[in-house]
Write an enzyme that holds these catalytic residues in place. Structure first.
Site, PDB file in Angstrom:
ATOM      1  CG  HIS A 109      27.974 -13.396  -8.487  1.00 55.50           C
ATOM      2  ND1 HIS A 109      29.078 -12.704  -8.919  1.00 55.50           N
ATOM      3  CD2 HIS A 109      28.064 -14.631  -9.046  1.00 55.50           C
ATOM      4  CE1 HIS A 109      29.805 -13.470  -9.723  1.00 55.50           C
ATOM      5  NE2 HIS A 109      29.199 -14.646  -9.813  1.00 55.50           N
TER       6      HIS A 109
ATOM      7  CG  ASP B 130      27.547 -18.378 -11.225  1.00 55.32           C
ATOM      8  OD1 ASP B 130      28.279 -19.220 -11.765  1.00 55.32           O
ATOM      9  OD2 ASP B 130      27.943 -17.249 -10.896  1.00 55.32           O
TER      10      ASP B 130
ATOM     11  CD  GLU C 111      34.024 -18.603 -12.643  1.00 53.36           C
ATOM     12  OE1 GLU C 111      34.006 -17.807 -13.589  1.00 53.36           O
ATOM     13  OE2 GLU C 111      33.308 -18.447 -11.627  1.00 53.36           O
ATOM     14  CD  GLU C 112      31.439 -17.321  -9.167  1.00 51.62           C
ATOM     15  OE1 GLU C 112      31.911 -16.251  -9.600  1.00 51.62           O
ATOM     16  OE2 GLU C 112      30.371 -17.803  -9.591  1.00 51.62           O
TER      17      GLU C 112
ATOM     18  CG  ASP D 163      29.904 -20.213 -15.413  1.00 46.16           C
ATOM     19  OD1 ASP D 163      28.973 -20.206 -14.584  1.00 46.16           O
ATOM     20  OD2 ASP D 163      30.943 -19.551 -15.269  1.00 46.16           O
TER      21      ASP D 163
ATOM     22  CG  HIS E 197      32.158 -22.241 -11.772  1.00 49.31           C
ATOM     23  ND1 HIS E 197      31.646 -21.866 -10.552  1.00 49.31           N
ATOM     24  CD2 HIS E 197      31.644 -21.389 -12.680  1.00 49.31           C
ATOM     25  CE1 HIS E 197      30.853 -20.813 -10.722  1.00 49.31           C
ATOM     26  NE2 HIS E 197      30.828 -20.508 -12.003  1.00 49.31           N
TER      27      HIS E 197
HETATM   28 ZN   LIG Z   1      29.789 -18.920 -12.921  1.00 55.26          ZN
END
Ligand SMILES: [Zn+2]
Length: 461
Positions: free
Chosen positions: A423, A290, A323-324, A351, A278
């Site tokens: 994140h 990520d 995606e998030e 991912d 993503h």
């Molecule tokens: Zn991800």
């Protein structure tokens, strides 16, 4: 390496795999050469360095997201993909402005906090209330109505470290639904221990949701170190008051784009291997692990898989949008391409960071398993273990494809450290090891090449 040494290497490889039912000796020799070249290349590193440096964070709906889409289109074209296109995806747009928190009493001090995605704002001066602690979401759910009346709920559940990320599922429920359950128990605010295995002092953001008919309260997470501290303060037995100040905004519907690049197949152009990751990221870091890594790995792998010429079947790289915020690009992709999903001969998403791949697993029709085991045999020298259960769960963006019996694969990365950075502001390029990145590219390139060039296509179940 001299031509002579190379020739003898190719000869040995051909000999070793001469009995294949699905590949010619020449093809197996090409696999060996693709692997060798991928293991020596900085292509993926250059891609992820460029993305995280020249674009930076790519939160859906932000200028960074838009720049990421333009970057991906330009890179696909520069890399020589035959077809490059975009497909729109819409999502509920949300923007973070600022966030801070502090213990007000009994021992005033700063807390390192982040708003969870979709959180409402507090009043300008923040929201101040006594903390009530729960061990986990289940304990909160089982508490009496009004158990948290007028208070800020603090869920102190610590996720487990695990190579496969199995600690994530149990922990993430409190992120997704915690603010809803807290509000149902009368709380005025919600804070949780980050979904994290880290010892650093960064808070981890991530998606959270409200429910129709339930009062919206601020939804936030503090670092592990701050959760330890808050727990110790609560354990002293005196009322603990904290202030949470989050300024954020929901902005209605946003639009972004899945970016797709394809090397066209020579014999079966409609059939295709689908790999990808993503393109979006959270806003706190630069989205290196990520999922800049997954983007770079799969773009580079497609390039190496076509090093020896046009593949029999097409190789398609899909860089999913948003995606998030809840798989919005993936859902749009499944819908827009519904009629051609049966043409996918193999799908895998990268991912889960940038550590080495340790396992290979399929989820395909039994008749395709001999071919799968041939791919596994070529991955084995890279220390990739074949898990022969044929029940792979692949990446999040491929979830919307599951009902369509797409042949699914997992090239499982070692995720032991992934949730140290996931994140956070600490998800940056320096966390990627170039050698491990090359190992990923080689594995994906072998997989894509073999699935695209096999005598017969892989079918799903
Ligand atoms: Zn991800």
């Amino acid at each position: 390496m001299s031509a002579l040494i190379f020739a003898s290497l190719s000869f040995n490889t051909s000999q070793a795999h001469a009995k294949s039912d699905n590949f010619t000796a020449e093809q197996l020799s090409q696999v060996a050469d693709i692997k060798k070249q991928a293991l020596e290349s900085d292509l993926a590193w250059n891609l992820v360095e460029s993305l995280t440096t020249e674009v930076g964070p790519r939160m859906p709906g932000t200028p960074g997201d838009k720049a990421g889409v333009a970057w991906a289109v330009a890179q696909f074209k520069a890399m020589g993909f035959d077809k490059v296109w975009t497909e729109p995806a819409t999502f509920p747009k949300w923007i973070r402005y600022s966030e801070s928190a502090a213990v007000v009493s009994p021992a005033p001090q700063t807390l390192h906090i982040t708003a969870l995605g979709n959180s409402i704002s507090t009043p300008k001066e923040g929201i101040e209330a006594q903390v009530i602690e729960f061990e986990n979401l289940a304990e909160l759910e089982n508490a009496a109505d009004n158990a948290a009346k007028g208070k800020i709920v603090f869920i102190n559940y610590r996720m487990d470290r695990d190579r496969d990320g199995n600690g994530y599922g149990p922990a993430v429920k409190a992120r997704s639904r915690g603010a809803v359950v807290a509000a149902q128990k009368g709380a005025v605010g919600y804070v949780m221990r980050s979904v994290s295995t880290a010892t650093h002092r960064f808070a981890h953001t991530g998606g959270s949701h409200y429910e129709e008919g339930v009062t919206k309260i601020v939804s936030s997470a503090i670092s592990n170190a701050d959760a330890d501290q808050l727990h110790r303060l609560v354990a002293l037995g005196k009322p603990v008051t904290i202030n949470i100040n989050v300024q954020a905004k929901s902005m209605g519907e946003g639009t972004s784009y899945n970016v797709i690049g394809e090397f066209t197949g020579s014999e079966f152009p409609n059939e295709h291997v689908l790999i990808g990751g993503h393109l979006d990221s959270w806003d706190l870091g630069t989205g290196a692990l990520d999922d800049g890594a997954g983007i770079a790995i799969t773009m580079a792998a497609a390039k190496f898989a076509t090093l020896k010429g046009q593949p029999k079947r097409s190789i398609r790289v899909v860089l999913f949008a948003a995606e998030e915020f809840g798989l919005w690009g993936a859902k749009a992709y499944a819908k827009a391409n519904e009629k051609t999903l049966s043409n996918i001969v193999a799908a895998a998403e990268s991912d889960f960071g940038a550590d080495k791949i340790w396992a290979f697993e399929s989820n395909v029709h039994a008749s395709s398993l001999p071919l799968v085991s041939e791919i596994a045999a070529m991955l084995k020298p890279l220390n990739v273990e074949y898990i022969a259960n044929n029940s792979a769960r692949n990446g999040p963006d491929l979830i919307p494809l599951r009902p369509f019996k797409v042949p699914a694969f997992a090239l499982s990365q070692d995720g032991t450290d992934y949730f140290d950075y996931h994140h956070t502001a600490d998800d940056t390029l320096d966390k990627i090891d170039p050698a491990k990145l090359r190992h990923n590219v080689a594995s994906y390139a072998i997989f894509a090449y073999m699935a695209a060039n096999a005598k017969t296509r892989i079918i799903g179940k």
